[in-house]
Enzyme design. Structure first.
Site, PDB file in Angstrom:
ATOM      1  N   GLU A 139      38.946  44.153  37.483  1.00  0.00           N
ATOM      2  CA  GLU A 139      37.986  43.072  37.764  1.00  0.00           C
ATOM      3  C   GLU A 139      36.856  43.703  38.566  1.00  0.00           C
ATOM      4  O   GLU A 139      36.967  43.888  39.780  1.00  0.00           O
ATOM      5  CB  GLU A 139      38.659  41.944  38.560  1.00  0.00           C
ATOM      6  CG  GLU A 139      39.738  41.196  37.801  1.00  0.00           C
ATOM      7  CD  GLU A 139      39.193  40.278  36.716  1.00  0.00           C
ATOM      8  OE1 GLU A 139      37.946  40.187  36.582  1.00  0.00           O
ATOM      9  OE2 GLU A 139      40.001  39.676  36.004  1.00  0.00           O
TER      10      GLU A 139
ATOM     11  N   PHE B  92      36.984  43.054  49.689  1.00  0.00           N
ATOM     12  CA  PHE B  92      36.757  42.306  50.929  1.00  0.00           C
ATOM     13  C   PHE B  92      36.314  40.879  50.684  1.00  0.00           C
ATOM     14  O   PHE B  92      36.537  39.998  51.519  1.00  0.00           O
ATOM     15  CB  PHE B  92      35.691  43.014  51.783  1.00  0.00           C
ATOM     16  CG  PHE B  92      34.279  42.837  51.266  1.00  0.00           C
ATOM     17  CD1 PHE B  92      33.510  41.750  51.632  1.00  0.00           C
ATOM     18  CD2 PHE B  92      33.726  43.765  50.391  1.00  0.00           C
ATOM     19  CE1 PHE B  92      32.225  41.571  51.148  1.00  0.00           C
ATOM     20  CE2 PHE B  92      32.441  43.603  49.905  1.00  0.00           C
ATOM     21  CZ  PHE B  92      31.684  42.500  50.277  1.00  0.00           C
TER      22      PHE B  92
ATOM     23  N   GLU C 246      23.314  45.677  40.032  1.00  0.00           N
ATOM     24  CA  GLU C 246      24.012  44.654  40.806  1.00  0.00           C
ATOM     25  C   GLU C 246      23.945  45.011  42.292  1.00  0.00           C
ATOM     26  O   GLU C 246      24.514  46.007  42.728  1.00  0.00           O
ATOM     27  CB  GLU C 246      25.483  44.551  40.387  1.00  0.00           C
ATOM     28  CG  GLU C 246      26.227  43.463  41.166  1.00  0.00           C
ATOM     29  CD  GLU C 246      27.739  43.533  41.005  1.00  0.00           C
ATOM     30  OE1 GLU C 246      28.394  42.514  41.266  1.00  0.00           O
ATOM     31  OE2 GLU C 246      28.259  44.601  40.634  1.00  0.00           O
TER      32      GLU C 246
ATOM     33  N   GLY D 134      44.811  54.275  47.765  1.00  0.00           N
ATOM     34  CA  GLY D 134      44.357  53.804  46.457  1.00  0.00           C
ATOM     35  C   GLY D 134      44.492  54.859  45.382  1.00  0.00           C
ATOM     36  O   GLY D 134      44.932  54.580  44.253  1.00  0.00           O
TER      37      GLY D 134
END
EC number: 1.2.1.3
Length: 533
Positions: free
Chosen positions: A290, A188, A421, A252
């Site tokens: 990524e 997103f 994170e 996906g």
């Protein structure tokens, strides 16, 4: 485009939870959002493109993060749509692969020009649906344009070397061919640029592409595909060269498990990326990952603080902390710690928070309500682990998903929350004494995406760039961790996934290499002088 910015400025967010997405409540139905129709959008949009538009899956409504009001809806694809699209993309590839690379580059050039013509209105949609500020939305489309320009030149340069053969009358060459069908799953936070990095390079290499964007930015996926589709159709090329299937995890998963998917590029969280990697590897497929980044800025006592403060501010606060390259750890030499924290807190207080489409705004909302909850949970964990909130730490009392940009001090370098994170604007500021220890602390997290050091010491700079320095894919000096240029390879190491996109020799990931030996003599000498007689 006339009146676009005025229409944006006229938006007055309303309070409350997102209403049911009835046609009359959709933003696209309101006159001040008529500019959305310039992108070919309507109240309900087909989310599958393979030469024709369709979709037989569920209808998903996307919301504006600045006010949580519904924008428009997209009918996603189901597995039958996916199957049909893969078959059409494979057939389209047969046409595309036969076109010379420079001619493919010409098509990509036209795509870049078509994006230029829509750059402000498409950037505005990114701002409206993703939530990043208007200049960043336009900048993201500009990235796609820049990659198209780069790819055009690359289309006349890709190829392998002619190598010296040890055998008389023999030639040894490398031949590079397209892999075939490239699946592209994007996140997103960069709903245009990441697709552009992949598709522009993949296309000039001779591949067809199948794109699944994030469900919460489906309108961007549809709008971008409409621009590309027109270029392909105008050139009498199969639209399925650049296919789109909007959908959820079922699509996906199908892409990851599908042996017809010759390369799968996935951008997203490390957790999901690991699942994707395992599914692709199980079929011995190729993946380009990524994933996450727990990026650090290191500031030594000789650093130019006039560079440090704006760099740390942009890296930590830009895109409301929702970049994979966002600075999440700031290591300060103990001799300058207090001074830098004070100056940075003052800079944070001056950040202009507001509607992302307002030209004065520097900081907009988080993308979803779930992100707000993750932010609050992380702040609470930081406090429990011994951190002190210097500024921020709260939800902003206004419509939308706004939180205060936050600075936390006092935590040890290896606190669990520091090693986590959190996709939010939280910056952990940490003290250090020596170069060796702080280089090690930079590298001790699981991710290895971006890193930056601020110093004037030339020896230290080259140690930072060297084998015992940063272990990241992006290693900067005296600039922020975010804001990479398209000419270099973008990506990271370790749990970031190891993939590389965009510039340098990233094109090689979208091709397969063959080593070819050609005998143009009348003899048959063997390598290594072997005699077989």
């Amino acid at each position: 485009m006339l009146g676009l910015r005025r229409a944006f400025a006229a938006l007055l967010p309303r309070t409350g939870s997102p209403p049911a997405a009835a046609m009359s409540t959709l933003l696209i139905s309101q006159e001040r959002y008529a500019w959305l129709r310039e992108l070919g959008l309507q109240e309900e949009n087909p989310g599958v493109y393979n030469g024709r538009w369709g979709g037989r899956g569920q209808v998903v409504t996307t919301y504006c993060p600045a006010n949580n009001e519904p924008i428009a809806s997209v009918r996603q694809g189901n597995l039958e749509d996916y199957e049909e699209t893969v078959k059409k993309a494979k057939e389209a590839w047969k046409v595309w692969a036969d076109i010379p690379a420079p001619k493919r580059g010409e098509i990509v050039r036209q795509i870049g020009d078509a994006l230029r013509q829509k750059i402000k209105v498409l950037g505005s949609l990114v701002s409206l649906e993703m939530g990043k500020i208007f200049v960043e939305g336009v900048g993201e489309v500009q990235e796609y344009v820049d990659v198209c320009d780069y790819a055009v030149g690359l289309s006349r340069m890709i190829g392998g070397p002619i190598l010296p053969s040890e055998r008389p009358g023999h030639a040894l060459i490398e031949q590079w061919n397209p892999v075939g069908l490239v699946g592209i799953i994007t996140a997103f936070n960069f709903p245009v640029a990441v697709y552009g990095w992949n598709s522009a390079i993949a296309m000039i290499c001779g591949n067809a592409c199948l794109w699944k964007g994030a469900p919460t930015t489906s309108l961007v996926s549809v709008a971008v595909t409409k621009i590309i589709a027109k270029v392909l159709e105008d050139n009498k090329l199969p639209g399925a060269i650049c296919s789109l299937v909007c959908g959820g995890s079922d699509i996906g998963t199908a892409m990851a498990k599908d042996e017809r998917m010759d390369l799968l590029s996935f951008t997203g969280s490390t957790k999901v990326g690991k699942q994707v990697a395992l599914m692709v590897q199980e079929r011995f497929g190729r993946s380009l990952l990524e994933l996450g980044g727990n990026n650090a800025i290191i500031v030594f006592e000789d650093a130019d603080l006039n560079l440090v403060i704006p760099s740390a501010l942009f890296a930590a606060v830009g895109t409301a902390g929702q970049r994979c390259t966002t600075a999440r750890r700031l290591f300060l030499h103990e001799s300058i710690h207090d001074e830098v924290v004070a100056k940075l807190a003052k800079a944070y207080a001056q950040v202009r928070i507001g509607d992302p489409w307002d030209s004065d705004t520097l900081y907009g909302p988080l993308h979803t309500k779930e992100a707000v909850k993750m932010f609050l949970d992380a702040v609470e964990q930081a406090k429990q682990q011994g951190g002190s909130v210097v500024c921020g730490g709260k939800v902003i009392n206004r419509p939308g998903n706004y939180v205060e940009p936050t600075i936390v001090t006092g935590l040890p370098h290896n606190a669990p929350i520091v090693h986590t994170e959190t996709f939010a604007p939280i910056l952990y500021v940490l003290k250090f004494k020596e170069e060796e220890e702080v280089f090690a602390w930079n590298n001790e997290v699981k991710q290895g995406l971006s890193s930056s050091v601020f110093t004037k010491d030339l020896g230290r700079i080259f140690r930072w760039l060297g084998p015992k320095g940063s272990d990241c894919g992006i290693v900067n000096v005296n600039i922020p961790t975010s804001g990479a240029e398209i000419g270099g390879a973008f990506g990271g190491e370790k749990h970031t996934g190891g993939g590389r996109e965009s510039g340098s020799d990233s094109w090689k990931l979208y091709m397969r290499r063959s080593t070819c030996t050609i005998n143009y003599s009348k003899d048959l000498p063997l390598a290594q002088g072997i005699k077989f007689q």
